[in-house]
Each structure stands twice: as C-alpha cells, then as structure tokens.
Design an enzyme around this catalytic site. Structure first.
Site, short mmCIF file in Angstrom:
data_model
loop_
_atom_site.label_atom_id
_atom_site.label_comp_id
_atom_site.label_asym_id
_atom_site.label_seq_id
_atom_site.Cartn_x
_atom_site.Cartn_y
_atom_site.Cartn_z
N GLY A 232 0.81 -1.21 0.00
CA GLY A 232 0.00 0.00 0.00
C GLY A 232 0.84 1.26 0.00
CG PHE A 233 4.28 1.28 -0.45
CD1 PHE A 233 5.25 0.73 0.37
CD2 PHE A 233 3.91 0.58 -1.58
CE1 PHE A 233 5.83 -0.49 0.07
CE2 PHE A 233 4.49 -0.64 -1.89
CZ PHE A 233 5.45 -1.18 -1.06
N GLY A 460 1.65 -5.77 4.56
CA GLY A 460 2.98 -6.32 4.37
C GLY A 460 3.88 -6.34 5.59
NE ARG A 621 8.87 -5.88 24.68
CZ ARG A 621 7.88 -6.39 25.40
NH1 ARG A 621 6.77 -5.69 25.60
NH2 ARG A 621 7.99 -7.60 25.92
CB ILE A 622 12.63 -4.97 18.14
CG1 ILE A 622 13.38 -3.67 17.82
CG2 ILE A 622 12.40 -5.78 16.88
CD1 ILE A 622 12.67 -2.76 16.83
CD GLN A 631 7.37 -2.48 8.00
OE1 GLN A 631 7.16 -2.73 6.82
NE2 GLN A 631 6.74 -1.52 8.63
N GLY A 695 6.66 3.05 16.26
CA GLY A 695 6.49 2.56 14.90
C GLY A 695 7.79 2.60 14.13
N GLY A 697 7.68 1.64 10.53
CA GLY A 697 7.40 1.60 9.09
C GLY A 697 7.84 2.82 8.33
CD GLU A 698 4.99 5.60 7.81
OE1 GLU A 698 4.57 5.39 6.66
OE2 GLU A 698 4.62 4.92 8.77
#
Length: 731
Positions: A232-233, A460, A621-622, A631, A695, A697-698
């Site tokens: 999607g992105f 994803g 935390r991962i 990612q 987060g 992702g960004e």
C-alpha cells in the site's frame, strides 16, 4: 498480576500467514469468489479540465456481454454528506458521476458493466466522450498558492541577519507514486439496504465511514472486508472513487460488481506523494551552532480538496535553533488529490534539512556527525516538553563504528575505484508515529486456544504475526494456539494502518484484552476451592504453555482447559482498548535514526550506484526482529527509489501523466539493491505505550534520500538539490 514470561515477543519468528501467501491461498480484494459478480471498467477523462458535452455509449452497449453504461446522465444522485452531516454541494471529495465537470485528467466519467472482464474492457474503449476542454493548471511554477500555514519562534529575520554564516538553498522533490504490487480493486454487493465491499484498503473503518456517508446509510449497514493487502505505502489510506463506482454500479444492477484498476489508472485513480519546492535559509556561528532557520515550502494539492501532511514538524524540533520561521503553502492544481506516502512529510523535509546540514558542515570544514552533535537539543524546543526517548547520539556512534565512517575522506572527489568515484554520506532521521485510539477483542476457548480480533490491516509489515506474538505471551500460550483476525469492519475499530502506529495502538489494545482475559482466569482459579491455586495471591500467578502456576513453583497449577471445564465455561472473553496519546502530552514522542551510505558514481556517465547502506534506529522495543528487518530493508529500497529513480512526469498541456506504468516510472529492482543492514538500539520507550514500542514503518525511509545525496557530493563535488538525482544532473 505478575509480568508474563516473554517467549514470542522479541523472537525472530516467520510470518504466520506466510504459507497462505506463497501457496496462493491468501485472497486479495479482486480474488474473492462472489457469486453472480459482474465486471466493470471505468472510462477515464481524456482531458484535464472542462465539461462533458456528450457521451455516446451505443457502440459499447451493442457489444456482446455489455449490460449497461452509467455516467452522470443516468446515475442516481447521491447525498455526499460531509463530516458534520449537512449537505456539502462543493464536496470534500470527488463527486463521482454527479455532474458534467471534469477536474483532472483520468477522472472517472463513465463505467461499463458487462458479464466478463474482456467485454467490459472492450466496451469501455467504445464509449465516445466529447468535452468542452480548457487548459488545466498542473505546473506549480505557474499556479497561485493558497495562504500559508505558518509557525514561528524567536526572530528568524534578526537571527539570520546577525549570524556569522548564512546560507540560502533551494531544493525540489518530484511527485512519487506508491506503485504497490496489488492493484486497487473493489467488489461490491448489496443485500437490500445493506452493503458489503471487499476492498483493497489500509483503513476498513475509513472506507466504511465514507460509503455510509456517500450512500446515506447507517454505519452498521456497511461491511468492509480486507483480509490481505498486497502493498500500500499509503495508497490505501482513504476510500477512492472506484470503490464508490463499484457500490453504485452494484446497486443499479442489483448484482455484485467488481472494479479493478489498471496499472495506468492507479496513477490518477489513487493518490501520490506531492511534489515540493523547499527553500531553506539558515544562519549559524562559525562553529556551526544554528542560530536561525527559515523554511518555505510549496506543495501541490488538488483544486477540489486541500491535502496537507506533516512537512513542518521536523524543522520545528529536530535541531536546537532559537529562531525558526516556517511557511507551508498548498498549491491547488487540476490534478487528483495526493495522499500520504511512506514517511509522509518527514521524508521530503529530511531531504532539504539534512542536505542543508551537510552543506553547512562542508562549508565550515566540520564532520557532518560532529555538526549534528553540536546542535542536539536538550528538549523539544517547539513545545518545551522532554523527550520520551532520543538516542540519536547513540545512533551516530553505533552507525559510525559499524559503517566505518572514520575511513571517509571529507575531500570531495578524492576516492576512486577504477572509473567509479566513491563517496560516503549520512543523514539523521526523525518521524512522528501516530497514537490514536484502538480497540480489540480476545476470546479464550475451553480447548486452550484463543482468538484475537481487530479491524486493522496488513499491507505487508506482518500484522498477523506481530499481534499473535503479543497475544501469545500475554495469555501464556504457544503461537500455534492463537489466531489473530483482521481486515473486517465487524471487528473492533482501529485507526488507519499507516503512520507507524499499528504495532503501538493495536498491539496495546490486544495486550489490554489479553491481560483482562488472563486476569479473569486467574481470579477464577484463586476463588475456586477445587483449584490447586485456590487462595494464592493473583499477583503471584503466571501462565506459560496454557498452564497457570505459581511464579517460581511451576508444579502448583493447572491448565486453562481444566479450569474452564470444571467451571462449566465454554470460553472467557474481553474487550481491550488503547486510549491514544495522553492529553495533555507529557513527553515529545518521536522515533529516530541515522542512515549511512556508500555510493559509486561513474566518472564519465554520471550513473549513481548505491553500494551499501546502514540504518541505526531508536524505535523502542522490537516485537519481531525478522519483521523489523523486512520493514527496514523495504524502507531503504523506497528511499533509493525516491533518491535516484522515481519521478512522475506530467504533460502540462492536458494534465496527462506521461509515464503512467512500470515500464516508464522507474522503481528499484534487484540490480539496484546493494548490501543493506539495519541495527536497532536495545531498550524500550516506557512513556510511549504499554508495549514500549515505536512505529518503524516510516522512519526507515526518512533520511535515505539525503544520505545518498550527501554521498554523491562526497564522491563528485557536485551538490544536487533536486530529486531524483539523475545522470543528466551530474553531467
């Protein structure tokens, strides 16, 4: 209750849905088997501005298999309520088939419905549309911007005037399109006044809300289903016109209707990262300590909506600067509406700011890392709040050591490998992860298995897997005993699957629900005279492998299954919630990173090749290291595309996108991808959320483009201030 043992969270587990995807069992939007479905193909406007004067659909209707052509001439009038519930004649959104106006090239002007896809496609090619066309405004350089959004602290004009070192720099960034692998698609089916859509979306609740407004339906009468999203992105963060078209056509035909956008249609049927002109004026002392920065940003938006993103935040808080002035102007154009794209706002801001910092470092003869360290703020100077965490210094230190930054020759054009000029560059990264309210539901069955549900998406990053990890540990179950369900508006509501918030907000809601269920089981056990745990303090009990036992004494305990069976219970269930960011805010909450890259530039041809890249991240935390790596590497690939390849080209005569397809719109391929590596600082952010996560992702795309541009300068001595960096710009 005692903290639960952590067996799944933090483990590099493979995706729980991986087998479904590699065997083709995962169903995407266009693949759902809906009985009696018809196929629809949208007819796009061939002009960029004007009015429709006539539509001739006779040839299309005569084609075998074509059942109907719908346009503004015969489409039902739709309420198009705005957020307040009142009629909104101008509309915040594109009013599909409601009048004869054309607002951008590619706008839907008709839809052909047929028994087969092939018939619909050919029928669409036979529809003749005539226009009273006007020249569209699609060039920012020739358009009038809106009044700016402003921010200021101190006196930037005086700060610049008094600064020992002053720089005035202009940067330009091209429009980018998301280009996910899965095209956007919708299947719509009506059952009386109830609507069900199978849609490609990153926000099932958002699509549900939009359709309820457009068709004036109660929210409960609209169901949106989206179990899998093939990338999607950001392109799926809103309900686009084709989804409305599918629902409208299905209601008119009284049969389910499927609409699948072609790759070409995705360039104007969904959004894009807007182009920017970004001017930076900065002043510092001779040691590089910033005194003032002025940011002037122009970005494209559509004429019928005002799209904006968080382009201003980085310039307000990233470096210690007493005097800051910003002006963000949206430039209305005759184009479709932009949308957020990975690293929205921050990815573009970082190119301008981090390139400018590199230029300042070069002018002063200061190492780029040292310059950044000299401008590290003690607090968020935009609001006076302390950081939740800010470990950029550690990101720099670890990154420099692991990358071999000390081997960098600061003199441009000084390192070669045959015909290739070699350069090293770095940039810092920051992103503001979202923290909006979310809900989840968890059920623990008598057989010792559990189901967790939330109306989030997975485009994803591995949402199925990461949420299963959280639930498994919180309930004390093995991964195989937990099922996580998502992508259905019947599940508890969640915010958009974007903005780097899903792990934080959905994970926290799932954790809350699981803790409540585990608490119910523990309460049941300690109050049950037949339980081995009768009379034990609840805080002394943990659960592992589906068995409740006294902490430090695993012999004394019993299983969920035995406990529920004895008490004649089929299940335990609880709703969980995450309230969102605290109000008022107690901390300034961001994720951070430092990106290091090595490039090679052909000395004759100007071709740029990225040889290796390292990102070091402060993201709390991962939960899943394997997913985090996916990612990070994907974000780096996206940043390489933004820096070197991606560029939407518009023919300003009519607004047509010239390179609307993957044959002409360049994205990175395997040959473009070098040695990529990500490192995550150990620890968590206890002030962020119950999980201590931020987060990821960004942030993993932010900083990549300026790191590459700075490396190109180190290699060639040429400062390129426009993205993408092309061979032509280096010759």
């Amino acid at each position: 209750m005692s903290p639960q043992p952590q067996a799944a969270v933090g483990a590099p587990l493979s995706r729980v849905d991986g087998r479904l995807k590699v065997t083709g069992q995962a169903l995407y939007a266009a693949e759902h088997d809906v009985e009696g479905v018809l196929h629809a193909v949208i007819v796009d406007s061939s002009v960029g501005l004007g009015r429709i004067t006539s539509i001739d659909a006779d040839a299309a209707l005569a084609h075998p298999g074509v059942l109907r052509v719908i346009s503004h001439r015969d489409a039902p009038k739709l309420p198009y309520l705005d957020n307040s519930g009142s009629n909104n004649p101008e509309g915040r959104r594109l009013r599909v088939f409601q009048d004869d106006r054309v607002l951008f090239h590619g706008q839907p002007v008709a839809v052909v419905i047929a028994t087969t896809l092939e018939a619909a496609q050919h029928g669409a090619s036979l529809v003749e549309v005539r226009y009273d066309a006007k020249k569209p405004s699609t060039d920012m350089a020739e358009a009038k911007p809106d009044e700016p959004t402003k921010y200021a602290r101190g006196d930037a004009a005086a700060g610049l005037r008094d600064a020992a070192v002053r720089m005035d720099l202009d940067y330009r960034m091209a429009r980018n399109h998301q280009n996910p692998m899965e095209p956007h698609a919708t299947i719509a089916r009506w059952n009386g006044d109830k609507l069900t859509v199978w849609d490609k979306t990153q926000w099932v609740v958002g699509t549900q809300t939009e359709l309820s407004k457009v068709f004036d339906l109660p929210m409960k009468s609209v169901r949106v289903i989206s179990p899998f999203v093939g990338g999607g992105f950001g392109s799926g963060l809103r309900c686009w016109p084709h989804t409305v078209v599918a629902a409208l056509a299905a209601r008119e035909m009284k049969r389910p209707v499927k609409v699948v956008l072609s790759r070409r249609q995705m360039y104007f049927g969904t959004g894009f990262r807007p182009s920017y002109d970004y001017r930076v004026r900065l002043g510092s002392d001779r040691r590089g300590r910033l005194a003032a920065m002025v940011h002037e940003m122009d970005a494209e938006t559509s004429s019928y909506e005002k799209f904006e993103e968080a382009i201003m935040l980085a310039g307000q808080m990233f470096y210690s600067t007493p005097h800051v002035s910003q002006a963000y102007r949206k430039v209305p154009l005759d184009v479709n509406t932009p949308i957020w794209m990975r690293g929205p706002g921050f990815a573009n801001a970082s190119f301008a700011i981090e390139s400018a910092m590199d230029e300042l470092a070069n002018r002063l003869g200061v190492d780029p890392i040292e310059l950044r360290l000299r401008n590290e703020p003690a607090e968020d100077e935009s609001n006076g709040l302390p950081w939740s965490t800010r470990r950029l210094r550690e990101c720099y230190t670890v990154g420099a050591r692991e990358f071999g930054w000390n081997r960098r020759n600061p003199k441009p054009r000084s390192t070669r490998d045959g015909d290739w000029l070699i350069g090293l560059g770095m940039a810092a990264a920051v992103y503001d992860p979202g923290r909006f309210p979310a809900q989840a539901r968890v059920r623990l069955d008598v057989d010792g298995t559990a189901v967790a549900e939330a109306a989030t998406s997975d485009m994803g990053p591995g949402t199925y897997t990461s949420q299963t990890q959280v639930a498994a540990d919180a309930l004390g179950l093995a991964m195989r005993a937990v099922t996580f369900r998502l992508g259905d508006s019947l599940y508890p509501p969640t915010p958009p699957h974007g903005g780097s918030q899903t792990m934080t907000v959905v994970g926290s809601a799932v954790l809350d629900a699981c803790n409540k269920v585990r608490g119910q089981a523990i309460k049941l056990a300690v109050e049950d005279e037949e339980s081995p745990l009768y009379g034990v303090k609840a805080d002394d009990i943990v659960v592992r492998g589906g068995r409740l036992h006294v902490q430090g004494n695993p012999v004394r305990g019993e299983t969920y299954q035995r406990l529920l069976t004895r008490n004649k219970l089929t299940h335990l269930e609880a709703d969980g919630a995450y309230a969102g960011a605290p109000e008022p805010a107690r901390h300034s909450y961001f994720s951070y990173g430092a990106v290091f890259t090595e490039v090679a530039v052909d000395a004759t041809l100007g071709l740029v090749r990225v040889r290796r890249m390292l990102g070091v991240y402060d993201v709390g935390r991962i939960v899943s290291p394997k997913l985090a790596d996916s990612q990070a590497l994907g974000g780096m690939v996206g940043g390489i595309g933004q820096a070197l390849l991606e560029h939407t080209v518009t023919d300003h005569r009519d607004g047509r996108i010239v390179n609307a397809g993957l044959a002409d719109y360049l994205v990175p391929v395997n040959a473009d991808i070098p040695d990529l590596k990500a490192i995550y600082l150990e620890g968590e952010d206890p002030d962020a959320d119950p999980l201590g996560v931020k987060g990821i992702g960004e942030i993993v795309q932010v900083g990549v483009a300026p790191a590459i541009a700075n490396a190109v300068y180190n290699a060639t001595g040429r400062r390129i201030r426009e993205l993408p960096i092309t061979a032509e710009a280096l010759n």
